[in-house]
Design a protein around this motif. Sequence first.
Motif, short mmCIF file in Angstrom:
data_model
loop_
_atom_site.label_atom_id
_atom_site.label_comp_id
_atom_site.label_asym_id
_atom_site.label_seq_id
_atom_site.Cartn_x
_atom_site.Cartn_y
_atom_site.Cartn_z
N ASP A 94 0.85 -1.19 0.00
CA ASP A 94 0.00 0.00 0.00
C ASP A 94 0.90 1.25 0.00
O ASP A 94 2.13 1.15 0.01
N HIS A 95 0.29 2.41 -0.02
CA HIS A 95 1.07 3.65 -0.14
C HIS A 95 2.04 3.84 1.02
O HIS A 95 3.20 4.25 0.81
N ASN A 96 1.60 3.53 2.22
CA ASN A 96 2.46 3.70 3.39
C ASN A 96 3.66 2.75 3.33
O ASN A 96 4.80 3.14 3.65
N GLN A 97 3.41 1.51 2.93
CA GLN A 97 4.51 0.54 2.82
C GLN A 97 5.50 0.98 1.74
O GLN A 97 6.71 0.84 1.90
N LEU A 98 4.96 1.51 0.64
CA LEU A 98 5.80 1.99 -0.45
C LEU A 98 6.69 3.14 0.03
O LEU A 98 7.89 3.20 -0.27
N SER A 99 6.10 4.05 0.79
CA SER A 99 6.85 5.19 1.33
C SER A 99 7.96 4.72 2.26
O SER A 99 9.10 5.21 2.21
N GLU A 100 7.64 3.76 3.13
CA GLU A 100 8.63 3.23 4.05
C GLU A 100 9.77 2.54 3.31
O GLU A 100 10.95 2.70 3.65
N LEU A 101 9.40 1.78 2.27
CA LEU A 101 10.40 1.05 1.49
C LEU A 101 11.34 2.02 0.78
O LEU A 101 12.57 1.85 0.82
N TYR A 102 10.77 3.07 0.16
CA TYR A 102 11.61 4.02 -0.56
C TYR A 102 12.48 4.84 0.38
O TYR A 102 13.60 5.23 0.03
N LEU A 103 11.99 5.12 1.59
CA LEU A 103 12.80 5.83 2.58
C LEU A 103 14.05 5.04 2.91
O LEU A 103 15.18 5.58 2.90
N VAL A 104 13.87 3.76 3.18
CA VAL A 104 15.01 2.90 3.50
C VAL A 104 15.91 2.73 2.28
O VAL A 104 17.15 2.82 2.37
N ARG A 105 15.29 2.51 1.13
CA ARG A 105 16.08 2.30 -0.09
C ARG A 105 16.94 3.53 -0.41
O ARG A 105 18.11 3.40 -0.76
N THR A 106 16.36 4.71 -0.26
CA THR A 106 17.08 5.94 -0.57
C THR A 106 18.35 6.06 0.26
O THR A 106 19.44 6.37 -0.26
N GLU A 107 18.23 5.80 1.56
CA GLU A 107 19.40 5.93 2.44
C GLU A 107 20.44 4.85 2.16
O GLU A 107 21.65 5.13 2.11
#
Length: 212
Positions: free
Chosen positions: A72-85
């Motif tokens: 879902d959108h929240n999971q996607l946001s969390e995933l991209y936050l971790v991926r970015t770092e």
Amino acid sequence: MSQNRGQTRDAYSLILEAIDHGEYKPGDRLVESDLAERFGVSRTPIREALQRLETQSLLARDGRSLIVASLDHNQLSELYLVRTELEGLAARLAARHAAVEEVKVLRDMVEEDKAIVDDPTALSRANRRFHKMIHLASHNRYLVQQLDLVHRTMALMATTSLAVEGRGVVALQEHAAIVEAIANRDEDGAYQALKSHISEAFETRIKLSADS
């Protein structure tokens, strides 16, 4: 026993690859007997592979069935936050540790990928190879392990942001900037260039989801 462990790893890789290539999409039901027949593997390693994929949250329960999970959108946001770092850190370490040969391979990838810029599926595969090369060039095994987990979860996305018109060309320009920063041993520049690249991809994906 060792043969069974080998079959389990093979079954896991085969199912994961099928999900990654879009052969099984989020919401698709995975049936043990069908998978065993398709991949020519006995049901025991298939069952163990499914259990492993469920533990990693790549599969979810739908009653008694296992289905490919969705984000879902929240999971996607969390995933991209971790991926970015993590990706940014990989670029920083690559700028510090990458061998001259690794930098050349990265440059060659950018040049070769120009030929497939209008093929989102091929470009998506090439994009994964490019990022994997940066991970390896970081020369940090623990970071590579964590990024492998993140990229396995990325397989749950039914579409690629590279399918958006014009995104492929821009993404390759971003790749070139990342490689130049790594080649110049510019750790901060490589970190920021890769973080910006992932941020742009996330923004494109949000727009893609909003239009669907």
